[in-house]
Design an enzyme around this catalytic site. Sequence first.
Site, PDB file in Angstrom:
ATOM      1  N   SER A 180      46.254  69.883 -21.545  1.00  9.87           N
ATOM      2  CA  SER A 180      47.154  70.643 -21.212  1.00  9.87           C
ATOM      3  C   SER A 180      47.198  71.380 -22.004  1.00  9.87           C
ATOM      4  O   SER A 180      47.263  71.000 -22.980  1.00  9.87           O
ATOM      5  CB  SER A 180      48.334  69.409 -20.330  1.00  9.87           C
ATOM      6  OG  SER A 180      49.511  70.710 -20.594  1.00  9.87           O
ATOM      7  N   TYR A 193      54.916  63.981 -24.909  1.00 12.06           N
ATOM      8  CA  TYR A 193      54.068  64.789 -23.154  1.00 12.06           C
ATOM      9  C   TYR A 193      52.613  65.883 -24.315  1.00 12.06           C
ATOM     10  O   TYR A 193      51.812  65.209 -24.438  1.00 12.06           O
ATOM     11  CB  TYR A 193      54.584  65.407 -21.522  1.00 12.06           C
ATOM     12  CG  TYR A 193      53.692  65.822 -21.060  1.00 12.06           C
ATOM     13  CD1 TYR A 193      52.837  64.907 -20.047  1.00 12.06           C
ATOM     14  CD2 TYR A 193      53.341  67.501 -21.459  1.00 12.06           C
ATOM     15  CE1 TYR A 193      51.953  65.457 -18.898  1.00 12.06           C
ATOM     16  CE2 TYR A 193      52.144  68.294 -20.345  1.00 12.06           C
ATOM     17  CZ  TYR A 193      51.159  67.256 -19.704  1.00 12.06           C
ATOM     18  OH  TYR A 193      51.316  67.598 -18.860  1.00 12.06           O
TER      19      TYR A 193
END
Length: 289
Positions: A180, A193
């Site tokens: 990400s 995350y």
Amino acid sequence: MRQSQSFQPAIHEEPRMPGTEDKMADKPDWRPRYPGSGRLVGKVALVTGGDSGIGRAVAALFAREGADVAIIYMANEERKDAEHTMAIIESEGREGLCLQGDVGCRQFAEEAVTETVETLGRLDILANIAGEQHPDDEVTDITEAQLRRTFQTNIYSMFFLVQAARPHLRKGSAIINCTSVTMYEGSRNLLDYSSTKGAITAFTRSLSKSLAEDGIRVNAVAPGPIWTPLNPYGGQPPEEMEDFGKNTPMGRPGQPNEVAPAFLFLACEDASYMSGQVLHPNGGSIVGS
């Protein structure tokens, strides 16, 4: 469509947030933009999180390029989405396999790989896309259960699936992991995350060195803000959804079919001299490689 038996072990965790694309008013765009050119003919791919979002777009594009595709989804609420993805794969004239279970469970990961090989005949491409995120404003708000769950889904699953897939992979096989933009830029409210995404990038680079001599390529894709069920179903604070993706140079969130071609490139022979690399479909944000 071939549907496997569900496998969901009992896990003490915070409530999950199954993202159901079928119920979204503004549905993500998964459709491949171009006719296929046969780049994956004869290949078999296993795509985690293939029921919706980026996973569905990747499964659809892989099928268009000639691959048979097995997908994994987690929750019963996502079954309709998974069935839709299977219909997409079959509409491309390919065979599909639908597997339900928790990718963060080693036993399920092993069973998913075994069933893929037994049903579709082989395994050439592993696309690790499934993930979850839980926004918290303060680091002290992150519970131990949430921390364990996020790491289990996002990075443990990749270890388990790669370990299960390794005996079936051969020269020319490819592993593509989904990291990400938060790994590079950080995220004030996605601490756990973004930490898993950092682990995924390190895992990708290290695994690429481990498997290079055997001709197995390992790469990753680091999407920016992409319009998928993950975000409106709890992955982002509701008050921030109106401006989701507007902080990118392009001023909008991306669509899943703007990310899927990066996975295709890394899966096929076009990327035969690339391993340990990360592609960045992120709306123009400049980040370190």
